[in-house]
Scaffold this active site. Sequence first.
Site, short mmCIF file in Angstrom:
data_model
loop_
_atom_site.label_atom_id
_atom_site.label_comp_id
_atom_site.label_asym_id
_atom_site.label_seq_id
_atom_site.Cartn_x
_atom_site.Cartn_y
_atom_site.Cartn_z
N LYS A 54 40.47 69.95 -50.31
CA LYS A 54 41.72 69.51 -50.95
C LYS A 54 41.52 69.34 -52.45
O LYS A 54 42.34 69.79 -53.26
CB LYS A 54 42.18 68.17 -50.34
CG LYS A 54 42.84 68.32 -48.98
CD LYS A 54 43.01 66.96 -48.30
CE LYS A 54 43.46 67.19 -46.86
NZ LYS A 54 43.37 66.00 -46.02
N GLN A 98 42.89 59.89 -45.94
CA GLN A 98 42.40 60.77 -44.89
C GLN A 98 42.26 60.01 -43.57
O GLN A 98 41.67 58.94 -43.53
CB GLN A 98 41.05 61.39 -45.31
CG GLN A 98 40.50 62.41 -44.35
CD GLN A 98 41.33 63.70 -44.28
OE1 GLN A 98 41.97 64.11 -45.24
NE2 GLN A 98 41.33 64.33 -43.12
N ASP A 121 51.76 62.97 -47.33
CA ASP A 121 51.52 63.30 -45.92
C ASP A 121 52.80 63.17 -45.10
O ASP A 121 52.87 63.68 -43.98
CB ASP A 121 50.50 62.32 -45.32
CG ASP A 121 49.11 62.90 -45.21
OD1 ASP A 121 49.00 64.13 -45.01
OD2 ASP A 121 48.14 62.13 -45.29
N1 GUN Z 1 43.52 64.10 -40.61
C1 GUN Z 1 43.81 65.24 -39.92
N2 GUN Z 1 44.93 65.81 -40.39
C2 GUN Z 1 45.36 65.02 -41.41
C3 GUN Z 1 46.47 65.11 -42.29
O1 GUN Z 1 47.31 66.01 -42.23
N3 GUN Z 1 46.56 64.10 -43.20
C4 GUN Z 1 45.65 63.08 -43.25
N4 GUN Z 1 45.85 62.14 -44.17
N5 GUN Z 1 44.62 62.99 -42.45
C5 GUN Z 1 44.48 63.95 -41.54
#
Ligand code: GUN
Length: 297
Positions: A54, A98, A121
């Site tokens: 990311k 995350q 998100d």
């Molecule tokens: N963990 C797995 N997928 C995601 C996601 O799309 N966003 C976040 N914040 N954590 C994750």
Amino acid sequence: MSAVRIDGKAFAAKVRAQVAEHVTRLKQDHGITPGLAVVLVGEDPASQVYVRSKGKQTVEVGMNSYEHKLEADTSESDLLALIDRLNNDPAVHGILVQLPLPGHLDEDLVINAIDPAKDVDGFHISNVGLLGTGQKSMVPCTPLGCLMMLRDHHGSLSGMDAVVIGRSNIVGKPMAQLLLGDSCTVTIAHSRTKDLPGAVRRADIVVAAVGRPQMVPGDWIKPGATVIDVGINRIDKPEGGTRLVGDVDFDSCAAVAGAITPVPGGVGPMTIACLLANTLTATCRANGVAEPEGLTA
Ligand code: GUN
């Protein structure tokens, strides 16, 4: 029939290029550089890989990336204090915590502490409610990526029968809301669904998001249906080593479907591309600048 492969890798590259173009314009015309803060608590290896990826892609589209890596035993109050700082930092337009978080931290509490306008998100309860009522919101990245690919392939989805296998807050439920928003007739199937093969056989669109390797066989697929495989599962190869597979059995499904996303190279790359698109959208909204078209639901 042999299905068209929907190339998520190429599609994601196109989305990132569009985002980068808008970022350049934001800088030139408004002096604004979008900023994305990613918070990682602990040392989960898969999460570390995602967060690194990311950060790299954020910088590649011209945005500022702020990474906050916290110890696994970080207290809830320290994490909430960081989120409060990020909420009030004008250089930060998007915040992502995350998941999963270590067990002693209350995920709902933490997610709902994020300013909904910075919740790239789309997990904050306000954004969930806005999406569910058809109002402008931040939309979860993986389902947004799936929707973009479906719209690109079909044009209109109106009137199509869709089944979403899996009812998670991250993928299944928001995916169903998005398909409903595009006027599909939507079934949400899950582990207690009585006749899963029957539900899948009726569907023009199948979105599989359960996290069970190759659980959907080709003989469940309606001929010509579009199959979107959200699963990323690592399995052992008979000859040794491992490989990534989705939640659908690719070969047998591709023989029946009209179109299908591969794993890897399907939905996966779209998730981060949509995170960048959401960060751009959040930046535009925060600054009263017109939002780019085609990058939101
Ligand atoms: N963990 C797995 N997928 C995601 C996601 O799309 N966003 C976040 N914040 N954590 C994750």
